[in-house]
Motif scaffolding. Sequence first.
Motif, PDB file in Angstrom:
ATOM      1  N   ALA A  55      -7.071  52.034  26.960  1.00 46.71           N
ATOM      2  CA  ALA A  55      -8.009  52.128  28.091  1.00 46.71           C
ATOM      3  C   ALA A  55      -9.234  52.924  27.644  1.00 46.71           C
ATOM      4  N   TYR A  56     -10.373  52.618  28.249  1.00 43.94           N
ATOM      5  CA  TYR A  56     -11.583  53.408  27.987  1.00 43.94           C
ATOM      6  C   TYR A  56     -11.845  54.214  29.250  1.00 43.94           C
ATOM      7  N   ALA A  57     -11.346  55.449  29.253  1.00 38.83           N
ATOM      8  CA  ALA A  57     -11.440  56.269  30.464  1.00 38.83           C
ATOM      9  C   ALA A  57     -11.832  57.709  30.117  1.00 38.83           C
ATOM     10  N   PRO A  58     -12.993  57.868  29.433  1.00 37.53           N
ATOM     11  CA  PRO A  58     -13.385  59.209  28.994  1.00 37.53           C
ATOM     12  C   PRO A  58     -13.824  60.115  30.141  1.00 37.53           C
ATOM     13  N   TYR A  59     -14.030  59.561  31.329  1.00 42.21           N
ATOM     14  CA  TYR A  59     -14.526  60.373  32.458  1.00 42.21           C
ATOM     15  C   TYR A  59     -13.389  60.814  33.368  1.00 42.21           C
ATOM     16  N   SER A  60     -12.501  59.887  33.713  1.00 45.24           N
ATOM     17  CA  SER A  60     -11.392  60.267  34.608  1.00 45.24           C
ATOM     18  C   SER A  60     -10.159  60.720  33.833  1.00 45.24           C
ATOM     19  N   HIS A  61     -10.041  60.309  32.581  1.00 42.42           N
ATOM     20  CA  HIS A  61      -8.838  60.557  31.767  1.00 42.42           C
ATOM     21  C   HIS A  61      -7.598  59.946  32.401  1.00 42.42           C
ATOM     22  N   PHE A  62      -7.824  58.965  33.258  1.00 44.43           N
ATOM     23  CA  PHE A  62      -6.729  58.262  33.933  1.00 44.43           C
ATOM     24  C   PHE A  62      -6.680  56.852  33.346  1.00 44.43           C
ATOM     25  N   HIS A  63      -5.729  56.649  32.447  1.00 43.20           N
ATOM     26  CA  HIS A  63      -5.665  55.390  31.696  1.00 43.20           C
ATOM     27  C   HIS A  63      -4.743  54.398  32.401  1.00 43.20           C
ATOM     28  N   VAL A  64      -5.275  53.239  32.764  1.00 44.77           N
ATOM     29  CA  VAL A  64      -4.475  52.242  33.473  1.00 44.77           C
ATOM     30  C   VAL A  64      -4.272  51.022  32.573  1.00 44.77           C
ATOM     31  N   GLY A  65      -3.057  50.490  32.601  1.00 41.79           N
ATOM     32  CA  GLY A  65      -2.746  49.275  31.843  1.00 41.79           C
ATOM     33  C   GLY A  65      -2.131  48.250  32.786  1.00 41.79           C
ATOM     34  N   ALA A  66      -2.555  47.005  32.673  1.00 40.41           N
ATOM     35  CA  ALA A  66      -1.995  45.939  33.513  1.00 40.41           C
ATOM     36  C   ALA A  66      -1.642  44.771  32.599  1.00 40.41           C
ATOM     37  N   THR A  67      -0.453  44.216  32.800  1.00 38.13           N
ATOM     38  CA  THR A  67      -0.006  43.072  31.994  1.00 38.13           C
ATOM     39  C   THR A  67       0.414  41.943  32.914  1.00 38.13           C
ATOM     40  N   ALA A  68      -0.062  40.742  32.605  1.00 37.04           N
ATOM     41  CA  ALA A  68       0.287  39.587  33.437  1.00 37.04           C
ATOM     42  C   ALA A  68       1.123  38.600  32.638  1.00 37.04           C
ATOM     43  N   LEU A  69       2.094  38.022  33.332  1.00 37.99           N
ATOM     44  CA  LEU A  69       2.834  36.898  32.773  1.00 37.99           C
ATOM     45  C   LEU A  69       2.329  35.649  33.476  1.00 37.99           C
ATOM     46  N   LEU A  70       1.773  34.717  32.710  1.00 36.82           N
ATOM     47  CA  LEU A  70       1.250  33.478  33.292  1.00 36.82           C
ATOM     48  C   LEU A  70       2.359  32.428  33.400  1.00 36.82           C
ATOM     49  N   LYS A  93       2.373  32.712  28.736  1.00 36.19           N
ATOM     50  CA  LYS A  93       1.548  33.651  27.971  1.00 36.19           C
ATOM     51  C   LYS A  93       1.508  35.015  28.670  1.00 36.19           C
ATOM     52  N   LYS A  94       1.386  36.077  27.874  1.00 35.75           N
ATOM     53  CA  LYS A  94       1.234  37.432  28.415  1.00 35.75           C
ATOM     54  C   LYS A  94      -0.116  37.978  27.993  1.00 35.75           C
ATOM     55  N   LEU A  95      -0.831  38.612  28.932  1.00 38.22           N
ATOM     56  CA  LEU A  95      -2.112  39.230  28.598  1.00 38.22           C
ATOM     57  C   LEU A  95      -2.169  40.603  29.240  1.00 38.22           C
ATOM     58  N   SER A  96      -2.876  41.524  28.587  1.00 32.63           N
ATOM     59  CA  SER A  96      -3.026  42.870  29.146  1.00 32.63           C
ATOM     60  C   SER A  96      -4.491  43.234  29.303  1.00 32.63           C
ATOM     61  N   GLY A  97      -4.762  44.111  30.268  1.00 31.86           N
ATOM     62  CA  GLY A  97      -6.115  44.635  30.482  1.00 31.86           C
ATOM     63  C   GLY A  97      -6.026  46.125  30.760  1.00 31.86           C
ATOM     64  N   THR A  98      -7.125  46.808  30.541  1.00 31.79           N
ATOM     65  CA  THR A  98      -7.163  48.259  30.806  1.00 31.79           C
ATOM     66  C   THR A  98      -8.466  48.599  31.524  1.00 31.79           C
ATOM     67  N   ASN A  99      -8.509  49.783  32.147  1.00 32.61           N
ATOM     68  CA  ASN A  99      -9.746  50.173  32.823  1.00 32.61           C
ATOM     69  C   ASN A  99     -10.840  50.499  31.807  1.00 32.61           C
ATOM     70  N   CYS A 155     -11.690  48.457  36.995  1.00 30.14           N
ATOM     71  CA  CYS A 155     -10.253  48.739  36.967  1.00 30.14           C
ATOM     72  C   CYS A 155      -9.532  47.767  36.023  1.00 30.14           C
ATOM     73  N   ALA A 156      -8.393  48.218  35.534  1.00 29.97           N
ATOM     74  CA  ALA A 156      -7.584  47.414  34.608  1.00 29.97           C
ATOM     75  C   ALA A 156      -7.224  46.049  35.192  1.00 29.97           C
ATOM     76  N   GLU A 157      -6.864  46.023  36.465  1.00 23.53           N
ATOM     77  CA  GLU A 157      -6.410  44.775  37.083  1.00 23.53           C
ATOM     78  C   GLU A 157      -7.519  43.733  37.082  1.00 23.53           C
ATOM     79  N   ARG A 158      -8.766  44.176  37.369  1.00 24.32           N
ATOM     80  CA  ARG A 158      -9.866  43.211  37.445  1.00 24.32           C
ATOM     81  C   ARG A 158     -10.355  42.811  36.055  1.00 24.32           C
ATOM     82  N   VAL A 159     -10.207  43.707  35.074  1.00 25.12           N
ATOM     83  CA  VAL A 159     -10.502  43.324  33.685  1.00 25.12           C
ATOM     84  C   VAL A 159      -9.535  42.205  33.296  1.00 25.12           C
ATOM     85  N   LEU A 160      -8.263  42.403  33.637  1.00 26.26           N
ATOM     86  CA  LEU A 160      -7.230  41.411  33.305  1.00 26.26           C
ATOM     87  C   LEU A 160      -7.478  40.079  34.018  1.00 26.26           C
ATOM     88  N   LEU A 161      -7.791  40.133  35.301  1.00 21.94           N
ATOM     89  CA  LEU A 161      -8.021  38.888  36.052  1.00 21.94           C
ATOM     90  C   LEU A 161      -9.223  38.122  35.506  1.00 21.94           C
TER      91      LEU A 161
END
Length: 173
Positions: free
Chosen positions: A43-58, A62-68, A79-85
């Motif tokens: 995750a790239y979260a240098p301001y909040s230090h709150f790292h979010v990871g989201a993984t989807a199974l299609l 296929k599996k894909l992951s996104g981070t904030n 947010c991680a979820e919208r990066v992933l979507l």
Amino acid sequence: MIKSSIMKKQEIILSYTIHETTDSLSSLDAELINDARKATEVAYAPYSHFHVGATALLKNGKKLSGTNQENASFPVGICAERVLLSMIGQLFPGEAIETMAISYHDFNNTISNKPISPCGMCRQAIHEYENRTQHPIRLLLTGMEGEIFEIADAESLLPLSFKGETLKKEKDQ
Ligand code: THU
């Protein structure tokens, strides 16, 4: 005098499953959670230090992951979820998502053991994808350890949601 008119109360109930650990999940679900937890590392979260990871199974397996991805101009962050979507919408347009696992590593706290709750904007975005594909997206919410909340779909987290059909013109109906 009280005017006579009809009114009724309506109730919306959210029911979901709490898993104490990944032991009561299928091995595939446990794998998705593991991937979401691992994704927090990038995750790239240098301001909040709150790292979010989201993984989807299609649906296609296929599996894909996104981070904030944050920004010095805070509202620009995503947010991680919208990066992933966005990634799924681009790489596999229209492909249904079976499950989305979401986790976080909060570097402001020593432990991250309470399930994450996706923000309102992400609930709207996940639900849009459910509408687009006419397929529920099962959610697995967790932290780096501890309980996992299993929720049947994103719509349950967004009662009375605003949907595209509201924007339909008369001639389309
Ligand atoms: N964040 C997500 O990526 N997903 C969520 O569901 C909640 C919040 C991010 C946004 C921001 O980069 C950081 O977490 C702190 O709010």
